[in-house]
Design a protein around this motif. Structure first.
Motif, short mmCIF file in Angstrom:
data_model
loop_
_atom_site.label_atom_id
_atom_site.label_comp_id
_atom_site.label_asym_id
_atom_site.label_seq_id
_atom_site.Cartn_x
_atom_site.Cartn_y
_atom_site.Cartn_z
N LYS A 1 20.02 0.07 61.72
CA LYS A 1 19.24 0.96 60.86
C LYS A 1 17.76 0.93 61.25
O LYS A 1 17.11 1.99 61.30
CB LYS A 1 19.41 0.57 59.39
CG LYS A 1 20.72 0.98 58.80
CD LYS A 1 20.78 0.61 57.34
CE LYS A 1 22.07 1.06 56.69
NZ LYS A 1 22.11 0.70 55.26
N ALA A 2 17.23 -0.25 61.50
CA ALA A 2 15.81 -0.38 61.85
C ALA A 2 15.51 0.38 63.15
O ALA A 2 14.51 1.11 63.23
CB ALA A 2 15.42 -1.85 61.98
N GLU B 1 12.08 0.28 53.10
CA GLU B 1 13.43 0.86 52.95
C GLU B 1 14.52 -0.21 53.00
O GLU B 1 15.48 -0.16 52.24
CB GLU B 1 13.65 1.90 54.06
CG GLU B 1 14.98 2.58 54.03
CD GLU B 1 15.07 3.67 52.99
OE1 GLU B 1 16.20 4.00 52.59
OE2 GLU B 1 14.03 4.21 52.57
N LEU B 2 14.38 -1.17 53.92
CA LEU B 2 15.40 -2.21 54.09
C LEU B 2 15.13 -3.44 53.23
O LEU B 2 15.92 -4.39 53.25
CB LEU B 2 15.49 -2.62 55.57
CG LEU B 2 15.94 -1.52 56.55
CD1 LEU B 2 15.93 -2.05 57.97
CD2 LEU B 2 17.32 -0.99 56.18
N ASP B 3 13.98 -3.44 52.54
CA ASP B 3 13.57 -4.55 51.67
C ASP B 3 13.47 -5.87 52.45
O ASP B 3 14.03 -6.89 52.05
CB ASP B 3 14.54 -4.68 50.49
CG ASP B 3 13.94 -5.52 49.37
OD1 ASP B 3 12.71 -5.51 49.21
OD2 ASP B 3 14.72 -6.21 48.67
N ILE B 4 12.78 -5.79 53.59
CA ILE B 4 12.52 -6.98 54.42
C ILE B 4 11.05 -6.93 54.85
O ILE B 4 10.36 -5.94 54.62
CB ILE B 4 13.44 -7.05 55.65
CG1 ILE B 4 13.32 -5.77 56.51
CG2 ILE B 4 14.89 -7.26 55.22
CD1 ILE B 4 14.16 -5.79 57.78
N VAL C 1 11.23 -6.63 60.66
CA VAL C 1 11.53 -5.30 61.21
C VAL C 1 11.13 -5.26 62.68
O VAL C 1 11.90 -4.82 63.55
CB VAL C 1 10.81 -4.18 60.43
CG1 VAL C 1 10.94 -2.85 61.16
CG2 VAL C 1 11.36 -4.07 59.03
N GLU D 1 24.16 -4.21 61.07
CA GLU D 1 23.75 -3.03 60.31
C GLU D 1 22.24 -2.93 60.13
O GLU D 1 21.65 -1.87 60.35
CB GLU D 1 24.44 -3.02 58.93
CG GLU D 1 24.07 -1.82 58.10
CD GLU D 1 24.71 -1.84 56.73
OE1 GLU D 1 24.48 -0.87 55.99
OE2 GLU D 1 25.44 -2.80 56.40
N ARG D 2 21.59 -4.02 59.74
CA ARG D 2 20.15 -3.97 59.49
C ARG D 2 19.38 -3.66 60.77
O ARG D 2 18.45 -2.86 60.75
CB ARG D 2 19.72 -5.33 58.90
CG ARG D 2 18.42 -5.29 58.21
CD ARG D 2 18.16 -6.50 57.37
NE ARG D 2 18.41 -7.75 58.07
CZ ARG D 2 18.19 -8.95 57.55
NH1 ARG D 2 17.72 -9.07 56.33
NH2 ARG D 2 18.43 -10.03 58.23
N GLN D 3 19.79 -4.24 61.87
CA GLN D 3 19.11 -3.97 63.15
C GLN D 3 19.36 -2.54 63.60
O GLN D 3 18.45 -1.85 64.04
CB GLN D 3 19.61 -4.97 64.21
CG GLN D 3 18.86 -4.86 65.52
CD GLN D 3 19.29 -5.94 66.49
OE1 GLN D 3 20.44 -6.38 66.49
NE2 GLN D 3 18.36 -6.35 67.34
N ILE E 1 9.94 1.20 57.19
CA ILE E 1 11.28 0.64 57.42
C ILE E 1 11.45 -0.64 56.62
O ILE E 1 12.49 -0.86 55.99
CB ILE E 1 11.50 0.37 58.93
CG1 ILE E 1 11.42 1.68 59.71
CG2 ILE E 1 12.83 -0.34 59.16
CD1 ILE E 1 11.33 1.50 61.21
#
Length: 168
Positions: free
Chosen positions: A123-124, A141-144, A149, A119-121, A138
């Motif tokens: 979305k990125a 937004e993803l809090d990373i 990213v 999911e995270r990949q 990004i």
């Protein structure tokens, strides 16, 4: 018009050389003569005291005038011509129907691969490539981290490129 000894001397001395140069470019003596004359007129109107290599500069003017003449000729041949004749002058850039279908199949496989990513990949990649977001946006937004990213996107693109290579 004031007399300019440099441009007059240059024209008188190198006229034959310039006509020969122009003729090699265009293949027609009459057009070459016209180009040299037009180039000299342009050169004569300028403050040529600042020009370090006047002969080279004249050759550049001649070449540019020829490019302009060709561009204008191509344009004029398409504006007044019937549609069928004008369309023959337009370069065809579309691929064949087979290549279009193959490209769509590859794109479908790439999109399926993106959908199958974590999911995270996923979305990125979508935010970066489809939404046009910047890496820091990004990451926020993803809090990373921005580095993560970048790694997620780079790894995803490698997978997509591998699919593309397999299909070609």
């Amino acid at each position: 018009m004031e007399s300019d000894p440099l441009s007059h001397r240059l024209y008188a001395t190198h006229r034959n050389t310039l006509v020969s140069y122009a003729r090699r470019l265009c293949g027609d003596k009459g057009i070459a003569e016209d180009l040299v004359h037009d180039a000299w007129l342009l050169f004569h109107r300028q403050n040529n005291a600042e020009i370090l290599a006047p002969l080279s500069y004249l050759k550049t003017i001649i070449r540019n005038l020829l490019f302009d003449r060709r561009r204008r000729s191509t344009f004029e041949s398409t504006t007044d011509a019937p549609f069928e004749q004008a369309i023959g002058n337009v370069e065809v850039t579309s691929a064949s129907p087979e290549r279009d279908v193959a490209a769509r199949q590859i794109m479908s496989r790439v999109m399926d691969a993106i959908d199958a990513m974590p999911e995270r990949q996923r979305k990125a990649i979508r935010m970066y490539h489809f939404d046009g977001m910047k890496l820091r946006e990004i990451a926020q937004e993803l809090d990373i981290s921005v580095a993560l990213v970048h790694k997620l996107i780079a790894d995803g693109v490698k997978i997509c490129m591998q699919i593309r290579k397999e299909e070609l």
